[in-house]
Design an enzyme around this catalytic site. Structure first.
Site, PDB file in Angstrom:
ATOM      1  N   SER A 133       0.835  -1.207   0.000  1.00 30.61           N
ATOM      2  CA  SER A 133       0.000   0.000   0.000  1.00 30.61           C
ATOM      3  C   SER A 133       0.871   1.258   0.000  1.00 30.61           C
ATOM      4  O   SER A 133       2.034   1.228   0.412  1.00 30.61           O
ATOM      5  CB  SER A 133      -0.898   0.021   1.241  1.00 30.61           C
ATOM      6  OG  SER A 133      -1.739  -1.101   1.252  1.00 30.61           O
TER       7      SER A 133
HETATM    8  N1  SAH Z   1      -0.822  -4.558   3.526  1.00 32.67           N
HETATM    9  C1  SAH Z   1       0.157  -5.269   2.755  1.00 32.67           C
HETATM   10  C2  SAH Z   1      -0.347  -5.897   1.477  1.00 32.67           C
HETATM   11  C3  SAH Z   1      -1.523  -5.267   0.766  1.00 32.67           C
HETATM   12  S1  SAH Z   1      -1.993  -6.120  -0.731  1.00 32.67           S
HETATM   13  C4  SAH Z   1       1.307  -4.339   2.429  1.00 32.67           C
HETATM   14  O1  SAH Z   1       1.118  -3.124   2.394  1.00 32.67           O
HETATM   15  O2  SAH Z   1       2.397  -4.842   2.185  1.00 32.67           O
HETATM   16  C5  SAH Z   1      -3.185  -7.268  -0.061  1.00 32.67           C
HETATM   17  C6  SAH Z   1      -2.603  -8.564   0.376  1.00 32.67           C
HETATM   18  O3  SAH Z   1      -3.693  -9.398   0.768  1.00 32.67           O
HETATM   19  C7  SAH Z   1      -1.871  -9.334  -0.720  1.00 32.67           C
HETATM   20  O4  SAH Z   1      -0.591  -9.676  -0.279  1.00 32.67           O
HETATM   21  C8  SAH Z   1      -2.737 -10.573  -0.953  1.00 32.67           C
HETATM   22  O5  SAH Z   1      -1.965 -11.710  -1.305  1.00 32.67           O
HETATM   23  C9  SAH Z   1      -3.416 -10.725   0.403  1.00 32.67           C
HETATM   24  N2  SAH Z   1      -4.675 -11.468   0.424  1.00 32.67           N
HETATM   25  C10 SAH Z   1      -5.732 -11.374  -0.425  1.00 32.67           C
HETATM   26  N3  SAH Z   1      -6.715 -12.242  -0.068  1.00 32.67           N
HETATM   27  C11 SAH Z   1      -6.266 -12.903   1.035  1.00 32.67           C
HETATM   28  C12 SAH Z   1      -6.818 -13.910   1.874  1.00 32.67           C
HETATM   29  N4  SAH Z   1      -8.017 -14.455   1.652  1.00 32.67           N
HETATM   30  N5  SAH Z   1      -6.092 -14.335   2.922  1.00 32.67           N
HETATM   31  C13 SAH Z   1      -4.853 -13.833   3.179  1.00 32.67           C
HETATM   32  N6  SAH Z   1      -4.261 -12.887   2.404  1.00 32.67           N
HETATM   33  C14 SAH Z   1      -4.978 -12.411   1.356  1.00 32.67           C
END
Ligand code: SAH
Length: 298
Positions: A133
């Site tokens: 993000s």
């Molecule tokens: N907040 C984090 C990543 C944001 S992107 C940062 O800033 O680094 C959203 C993340 O959610 C991604 O890594 C994606 O793989 C994860 N995601 C999406 N659906 C998910 C689920 N059902 N369970 C666990 N992770 C999930």
């Protein structure tokens, strides 16, 4: 042009104008501009219901100048991280000292892929159709959760991705607290652990108060529930019930909710177990979904 053809052409024009407008609003300098395909999967602050939006909108320009100064001044990473935090403060995104402290402590550069401009206020691709993000979204979410991230408290970071926010949460709750990241892409879990090991939160990982797990975050992480703070880093079509169940009375969850149109929702669990929900701002996050759907491009 007349009739349906005209309507289609007009529709295309409007969509193009919106997409160009959104693109320019988010990043007014080519150095910081993500590609159009990236925009589809990025957390984006677009509208405002409580006064954060306009400040967010102005940040990318400022962050671009940070990236320019990276090119020209060659300051240390720590200094550039500090400059990024100062700019977020100057533009009203951060008003809390604790948020400044933690974002200065955890260097964002350790969490972005090599070759990615770390201090630009934009989401960045991290592979697997996921993004880290933008700094202003990280700052906003930490600030919303600040009261629930006091020393000794329990925090859950769903969709922990790079591990950046999990490291920030762990730093705030300290060695007596507990910060759990849950991410469903095992490769991201592995790389996030490596990122955290290089950061100021390494000792918390080693000491066991910070951990990152592979799993479906829609189920939460019951082992260390109930949580004082839950952050969800991907947009859910609706709030998953297990996450509400795992929130402590007095606890707070911050979660983007919606499909195409999403709101960052603040969910407070009252002491009687009821929940109060309010919309903070319009956003655009990648979906909280199944691993298969994500890897296929949703
Ligand atoms: N907040 C984090 C990543 C944001 S992107 C940062 O800033 O680094 C959203 C993340 O959610 C991604 O890594 C994606 O793989 C994860 N995601 C999406 N659906 C998910 C689920 N059902 N369970 C666990 N992770 C999930």
């Amino acid at each position: 042009m007349e009739g349906p053809v005209c309507q289609v052409a007009w529709g295309c024009y409007v969509l193009l104008a919106i997409s160009i407008g959104a693109h320019c609003a988010m990043s007014s300098d080519n150095l910081a501009c993500p590609s159009t395909s990236d925009l589809r999967t990025q957390p984006v602050a677009a509208l405002d219901k409580e006064g954060i939006g306009p400040a967010m909108m102005s940040i990318p320009m400022i962050a671009c100048s940070t990236s320019l100064s990276e090119h020209h001044s060659g300051g240390s990473g720590t200094n550039k991280n500090k400059q990024m935090v100062e700019q977020l403060q100057r533009y009203g995104v951060i008003s809390s000292k604790k948020v400044v402290e933690v974002m200065e402590t955890i260097d964002r550069a350790l969490f972005v892929p090599d070759g990615t401009p770390a201090y630009v206020d934009s989401p960045m691709a991290i592979g697997y159709n996921a993004t880290i993000s933008a700094p202003h979204m990280h700052a906003t979410c930490i600030q919303l959760l600040e009261e629930n991230l006091q020393p000794g408290m329990h925090a859950l970071d769903v969709g922990s991705g790079t591990g950046y926010l999990t490291a920030c949460f762990a730093t705030m709750v300290g060695p007596q607290g507990r910060a759990i990241g849950v991410e469903h892409i095992p490769e991201l879990v592995a790389s996030s652990i490596k990122n955290i090991e290089k950061s100021a939160a390494a000792s918390l990982l080693k000491g066991g108060s910070l951990s990152v797990h592979a799993g479906d975050g829609r189920e939460g992480w019951p082992e260390h529930a109930p949580y004082d703070a839950i952050h969800v880093g991907a947009a859910a079509p609706e709030i998953p019930q297990p996450l509400i169940d795992q929130l402590k009375p007095g606890g707070r969850m911050v979660i983007p909710v919606g499909k195409i149109f999403q709101d960052l929702q603040v969910v407070d669990k009252n002491l009687d177990g009821s929940v109060s929900i309010r919309n903070k701002t319009a956003v655009r996050y990648v979906p909280l979904t199944s691993r298969d759907a994500q890897l296929k491009g949703y």
